[in-house]
Design an enzyme around this catalytic site. Sequence first.
Site, PDB file in Angstrom:
ATOM      1  N   LYS A 229       0.906  -1.204   0.209  1.00 16.73           N
ATOM      2  CA  LYS A 229       0.142  -0.063   0.013  1.00 16.73           C
ATOM      3  C   LYS A 229       0.969   1.143  -0.041  1.00 16.73           C
ATOM      4  O   LYS A 229       1.985   1.315   0.521  1.00 16.73           O
ATOM      5  CB  LYS A 229      -0.854  -0.093   1.329  1.00 16.73           C
TER       6      LYS A 229
ATOM      7  N   ASP B  87      -3.175  -1.187  10.027  1.00 16.67           N
ATOM      8  CA  ASP B  87      -3.233  -1.245   8.531  1.00 16.67           C
ATOM      9  C   ASP B  87      -3.863  -2.504   7.965  1.00 16.67           C
ATOM     10  O   ASP B  87      -3.748  -2.564   6.736  1.00 16.67           O
ATOM     11  CB  ASP B  87      -1.843  -1.070   7.997  1.00 16.67           C
TER      12      ASP B  87
HETATM   13  P1  ATP Z   1       3.967  -0.246   8.119  1.00 12.31           P
HETATM   14  O1  ATP Z   1       3.958   0.740   7.091  1.00 12.31           O
HETATM   15  O2  ATP Z   1       2.484  -1.008   8.405  1.00 12.31           O
HETATM   16  O3  ATP Z   1       4.424   0.169   9.517  1.00 12.31           O
HETATM   17  P2  ATP Z   1       6.358  -1.434   7.086  1.00 12.31           P
HETATM   18  O4  ATP Z   1       6.031  -1.594   5.421  1.00 12.31           O
HETATM   19  O5  ATP Z   1       7.213  -0.182   7.672  1.00 12.31           O
HETATM   20  O6  ATP Z   1       4.886  -1.425   7.817  1.00 12.31           O
HETATM   21  P3  ATP Z   1       6.760  -4.243   7.442  1.00 12.31           P
HETATM   22  O7  ATP Z   1       7.394  -4.598   6.112  1.00 12.31           O
HETATM   23  O8  ATP Z   1       5.403  -4.542   7.735  1.00 12.31           O
HETATM   24  O9  ATP Z   1       6.850  -2.521   7.589  1.00 12.31           O
HETATM   25  O10 ATP Z   1       7.717  -4.895   8.335  1.00 12.31           O
HETATM   26  C1  ATP Z   1       7.965  -3.986   9.910  1.00 12.31           C
HETATM   27  C2  ATP Z   1       8.269  -4.942  11.017  1.00 12.31           C
HETATM   28  O11 ATP Z   1       7.454  -6.251  10.801  1.00 12.31           O
HETATM   29  C3  ATP Z   1       9.727  -5.806  10.389  1.00 12.31           C
HETATM   30  O12 ATP Z   1      10.714  -5.430  11.378  1.00 12.31           O
HETATM   31  C4  ATP Z   1       9.777  -7.228  10.303  1.00 12.31           C
HETATM   32  O13 ATP Z   1      10.668  -7.863  10.834  1.00 12.31           O
HETATM   33  C5  ATP Z   1       8.508  -7.493  11.064  1.00 12.31           C
HETATM   34  N1  ATP Z   1       7.452  -8.496  10.369  1.00 12.31           N
HETATM   35  C6  ATP Z   1       6.795  -9.378  11.003  1.00 12.31           C
HETATM   36  N2  ATP Z   1       5.855  -9.934   9.936  1.00 12.31           N
HETATM   37  C7  ATP Z   1       6.092  -9.593   8.768  1.00 12.31           C
HETATM   38  C8  ATP Z   1       6.002 -10.221   7.596  1.00 12.31           C
HETATM   39  N3  ATP Z   1       5.342 -11.015   7.466  1.00 12.31           N
HETATM   40  N4  ATP Z   1       6.611  -9.422   6.375  1.00 12.31           N
HETATM   41  C9  ATP Z   1       7.525  -8.276   6.792  1.00 12.31           C
HETATM   42  N5  ATP Z   1       7.880  -8.134   7.607  1.00 12.31           N
HETATM   43  C10 ATP Z   1       7.294  -8.596   8.851  1.00 12.31           C
END
Ligand code: ATP
Length: 284
Positions: free
Chosen positions: A10, A136
């Site tokens: 997203k 989210d």
């Molecule tokens: P958001 O914008 O919702 O905060 P993001 O895109 O910044 O998300 P994610 O890629 O969701 O961040 O990862 C955030 C943290 O979640 C990472 O530190 C990762 O280790 C952990 N995590 C747990 N499950 C997952 C998964 N299935 N895929 C990616 N990261 C994950």
Amino acid sequence: MKIYEKAPAKINLLLDVMRKREDGFHEVEMIMTMVDLADRLEMEELPRDTIIISSQAGYIPLDEKNLAFQAARLIKDRYNVRKGVYIHLDKKIPVAAGLAGGSSDAAATLRGLNRLWELGISEEELCTLGAELGSDVPFCVTGGTAIARGRGEKLERINNPPQCWVILAKPPINVSTADVYGKLRASELKQHPSTADMLSAISSGSFGGVCTYLGNVLETVTLQLHPEVLQLKEIMQRLGADGVLMSGSGPTVFGLVSKEAKVSRIYNGLRGFCKEVYVVRMLT
Ligand code: ATP
């Protein structure tokens, strides 16, 4: 039986924070849409009552810290499912990038296990379950384009924005969403993006309007902590992207581009500064 689910990334076209609430969460207003950069989840029932996660990406947790694991455990507990599942995550969305990769994996797990185990859970109920996993997740369950209010769980579907190219560039730094929200002083924000103007640009299908009203108050924190994100925004603007914004808490920066002819020039220009660059389309 094996089933597959796509978990798209997203982007936030607008992210505003009104105030910090007494419960510690922030009251937000976010306009979110999905792009066709997606993880692919494979789910297979196991005879034993267990949850096993694997992934080709070496840098995400595979235990109960994984959001797909948490989603599987939640649905099993809530619906009394005594079966097990093996979930393979083919990660394509960069991790900790502001693209909700983990949330989208959790949402895809809820949708997928609902199908695999024929639980007949409504989309609304899946969203309610999703809200227990992260702000989210409800949006990632439904997809499309939506405005989210409250702490992100109050969703209203809106029209998709006009179709365009989306160029994503992720600098090689890690940003913690919790850290960025923790450093945000919501009451001291001098400027707020205009949700009303963005909504009317989307509903009238004005690409120029969408580019004009892009806004994200979390930039005030992340750009200060990581000047390279600001630099990346400036480079993308200079290369000719029509609208440029940081997604979520960053560090990914996206550029909206209407003309295909410009896309490869911007992509090639960015690759000189940043290794992780993706050219995708809005998922409309
Ligand atoms: P958001 O914008 O919702 O905060 P993001 O895109 O910044 O998300 P994610 O890629 O969701 O961040 O990862 C955030 C943290 O979640 C990472 O530190 C990762 O280790 C952990 N995590 C747990 N499950 C997952 C998964 N299935 N895929 C990616 N990261 C994950």
